[in-house]
Scaffold this motif. Structure first.
Motif, PDB file in Angstrom:
ATOM      1  N   UNK A 180     -12.410   5.221  -8.381  1.00  0.00           N
ATOM      2  CA  UNK A 180     -11.403   4.672  -9.281  1.00  0.00           C
ATOM      3  C   UNK A 180     -10.953   3.273  -8.865  1.00  0.00           C
ATOM      4  N   UNK A 181     -11.412   2.826  -7.706  1.00  0.00           N
ATOM      5  CA  UNK A 181     -11.034   1.510  -7.191  1.00  0.00           C
ATOM      6  C   UNK A 181     -12.281   0.658  -7.021  1.00  0.00           C
ATOM      7  N   UNK A 182     -12.137  -0.614  -7.312  1.00  0.00           N
ATOM      8  CA  UNK A 182     -13.253  -1.536  -7.072  1.00  0.00           C
ATOM      9  C   UNK A 182     -13.551  -1.561  -5.585  1.00  0.00           C
ATOM     10  N   UNK A 183     -14.802  -1.804  -5.245  1.00  0.00           N
ATOM     11  CA  UNK A 183     -15.165  -1.835  -3.826  1.00  0.00           C
ATOM     12  C   UNK A 183     -14.601  -3.074  -3.137  1.00  0.00           C
ATOM     13  N   UNK A 184     -14.416  -4.150  -3.882  1.00  0.00           N
ATOM     14  CA  UNK A 184     -13.835  -5.367  -3.306  1.00  0.00           C
ATOM     15  C   UNK A 184     -12.664  -5.819  -4.161  1.00  0.00           C
ATOM     16  N   UNK A 185     -11.635  -6.313  -3.489  1.00  0.00           N
ATOM     17  CA  UNK A 185     -10.499  -6.872  -4.201  1.00  0.00           C
ATOM     18  C   UNK A 185      -9.450  -5.878  -4.625  1.00  0.00           C
ATOM     19  N   UNK A 186      -9.582  -4.614  -4.215  1.00  0.00           N
ATOM     20  CA  UNK A 186      -8.599  -3.620  -4.647  1.00  0.00           C
ATOM     21  C   UNK A 186      -7.473  -3.421  -3.631  1.00  0.00           C
ATOM     22  N   UNK A 187      -7.541  -4.076  -2.486  1.00  0.00           N
ATOM     23  CA  UNK A 187      -6.506  -3.873  -1.458  1.00  0.00           C
ATOM     24  C   UNK A 187      -5.100  -4.214  -1.965  1.00  0.00           C
ATOM     25  N   UNK A 188      -4.908  -5.342  -2.661  1.00  0.00           N
ATOM     26  CA  UNK A 188      -3.560  -5.616  -3.177  1.00  0.00           C
ATOM     27  C   UNK A 188      -3.082  -4.555  -4.179  1.00  0.00           C
ATOM     28  N   UNK A 189      -4.005  -4.023  -4.970  1.00  0.00           N
ATOM     29  CA  UNK A 189      -3.656  -2.985  -5.942  1.00  0.00           C
ATOM     30  C   UNK A 189      -3.208  -1.724  -5.201  1.00  0.00           C
ATOM     31  N   UNK A 190      -3.948  -1.355  -4.179  1.00  0.00           N
ATOM     32  CA  UNK A 190      -3.590  -0.173  -3.398  1.00  0.00           C
ATOM     33  C   UNK A 190      -2.212  -0.354  -2.762  1.00  0.00           C
ATOM     34  N   UNK A 191      -1.981  -1.503  -2.163  1.00  0.00           N
ATOM     35  CA  UNK A 191      -0.693  -1.767  -1.522  1.00  0.00           C
ATOM     36  C   UNK A 191       0.454  -1.732  -2.506  1.00  0.00           C
ATOM     37  N   UNK A 192       0.258  -2.337  -3.657  1.00  0.00           N
ATOM     38  CA  UNK A 192       1.285  -2.353  -4.687  1.00  0.00           C
ATOM     39  C   UNK A 192       1.536  -0.953  -5.221  1.00  0.00           C
ATOM     40  N   UNK A 193       0.462  -0.212  -5.464  1.00  0.00           N
ATOM     41  CA  UNK A 193       0.586   1.146  -5.972  1.00  0.00           C
ATOM     42  C   UNK A 193       1.358   2.019  -4.982  1.00  0.00           C
ATOM     43  N   UNK A 194       1.055   1.890  -3.701  1.00  0.00           N
ATOM     44  CA  UNK A 194       1.746   2.684  -2.693  1.00  0.00           C
ATOM     45  C   UNK A 194       3.212   2.274  -2.586  1.00  0.00           C
ATOM     46  N   UNK A 195       3.494   0.983  -2.610  1.00  0.00           N
ATOM     47  CA  UNK A 195       4.884   0.506  -2.514  1.00  0.00           C
ATOM     48  C   UNK A 195       5.719   1.020  -3.685  1.00  0.00           C
ATOM     49  N   UNK A 196       5.174   0.958  -4.893  1.00  0.00           N
ATOM     50  CA  UNK A 196       5.892   1.466  -6.063  1.00  0.00           C
ATOM     51  C   UNK A 196       6.095   2.978  -5.977  1.00  0.00           C
ATOM     52  N   UNK A 197       5.083   3.667  -5.470  1.00  0.00           N
ATOM     53  CA  UNK A 197       5.182   5.120  -5.314  1.00  0.00           C
ATOM     54  C   UNK A 197       6.267   5.479  -4.307  1.00  0.00           C
ATOM     55  N   UNK A 198       6.304   4.761  -3.192  1.00  0.00           N
ATOM     56  CA  UNK A 198       7.329   5.026  -2.176  1.00  0.00           C
ATOM     57  C   UNK A 198       8.718   4.782  -2.752  1.00  0.00           C
ATOM     58  N   UNK A 199       8.902   3.687  -3.483  1.00  0.00           N
ATOM     59  CA  UNK A 199      10.201   3.420  -4.122  1.00  0.00           C
ATOM     60  C   UNK A 199      10.592   4.566  -5.055  1.00  0.00           C
ATOM     61  N   UNK A 200       9.628   5.047  -5.828  1.00  0.00           N
ATOM     62  CA  UNK A 200       9.902   6.133  -6.768  1.00  0.00           C
ATOM     63  C   UNK A 200      10.221   7.433  -6.026  1.00  0.00           C
ATOM     64  N   UNK A 201       9.501   7.709  -4.949  1.00  0.00           N
ATOM     65  CA  UNK A 201       9.758   8.916  -4.152  1.00  0.00           C
ATOM     66  C   UNK A 201      11.163   8.880  -3.566  1.00  0.00           C
ATOM     67  N   UNK A 202      11.523   7.751  -2.972  1.00  0.00           N
ATOM     68  CA  UNK A 202      12.846   7.633  -2.340  1.00  0.00           C
ATOM     69  C   UNK A 202      13.943   7.800  -3.388  1.00  0.00           C
ATOM     70  N   UNK A 203      13.758   7.217  -4.566  1.00  0.00           N
ATOM     71  CA  UNK A 203      14.748   7.375  -5.626  1.00  0.00           C
ATOM     72  C   UNK A 203      14.782   8.818  -6.135  1.00  0.00           C
ATOM     73  N   UNK A 204      13.624   9.415  -6.310  1.00  0.00           N
ATOM     74  CA  UNK A 204      13.536  10.801  -6.783  1.00  0.00           C
ATOM     75  C   UNK A 204      14.237  11.744  -5.809  1.00  0.00           C
ATOM     76  N   UNK A 205      14.065  11.500  -4.506  1.00  0.00           N
ATOM     77  CA  UNK A 205      14.669  12.349  -3.473  1.00  0.00           C
ATOM     78  C   UNK A 205      16.137  12.017  -3.243  1.00  0.00           C
TER      79      UNK A 205
END
Length: 134
Positions: A40-65
């Motif tokens: 589901x991720x490009x082999x190159x250039x997806x690192x910023x997407x992964x980092x952003x996706x994780x950061x947004x997920x963490x923000x959502x988790x902390x708010x949800x909890x």
């Protein structure tokens, strides 16, 4: 550490003291446990997407909890969005467990029963919130 943090926040706070960036650890585990996710991720250039996706997920988790002031709604929005991408609901929800398991391994002896219970409860609540399998 701030004693007023809930156990979920505490787990992220403790992890931040040990690791500047959880992204590689989370995605290594995700791809090891769910190899289908790697396609589901490009082999190159997806690192910023992964980092952003994780950061947004963490923000959502902390708010949800915590206060549920609004960021938690991203979870439901992204569940629908990932449905449109063809991501199974099971894999979408598994990402949260991967984050939990990564934190647990990183924290080692500081992974307390309170933190473990809070994460177990959180994963059940997230599953119910997004409605389980689509």
């Amino acid at each position: 550490m701030n004693a007023s943090l809930n156990p979920i926040e505490q787990s992220f706070d403790l992890a931040a003291m040990r690791c500047a960036d959880l992204t590689p650890l989370v995605y290594q585990r995700l791809f090891r446990e769910h190899p289908e996710a790697q396609a589901m991720f490009r082999s190159q250039g997806s690192e910023p997407v992964k980092g952003s996706m994780l950061a947004l997920t963490i923000d959502a988790i902390v708010d949800f909890a915590g206060t549920r002031s609004g960021h938690f709604r991203l979870i439901a929005c992204e569940a629908a969005s990932h449905d449109a991408y063809g991501t199974s609901r099971e894999l979408f929800i598994a990402f949260f467990a991967v984050i939990r398991d990564t934190l647990r391994d990183l924290l080692g002896g500081e992974w307390s029963p309170d933190i473990a219970q809070a994460w177990d409860n959180l994963l059940v609540e997230i599953d119910a919130f997004v409605g389980g399998p689509a």
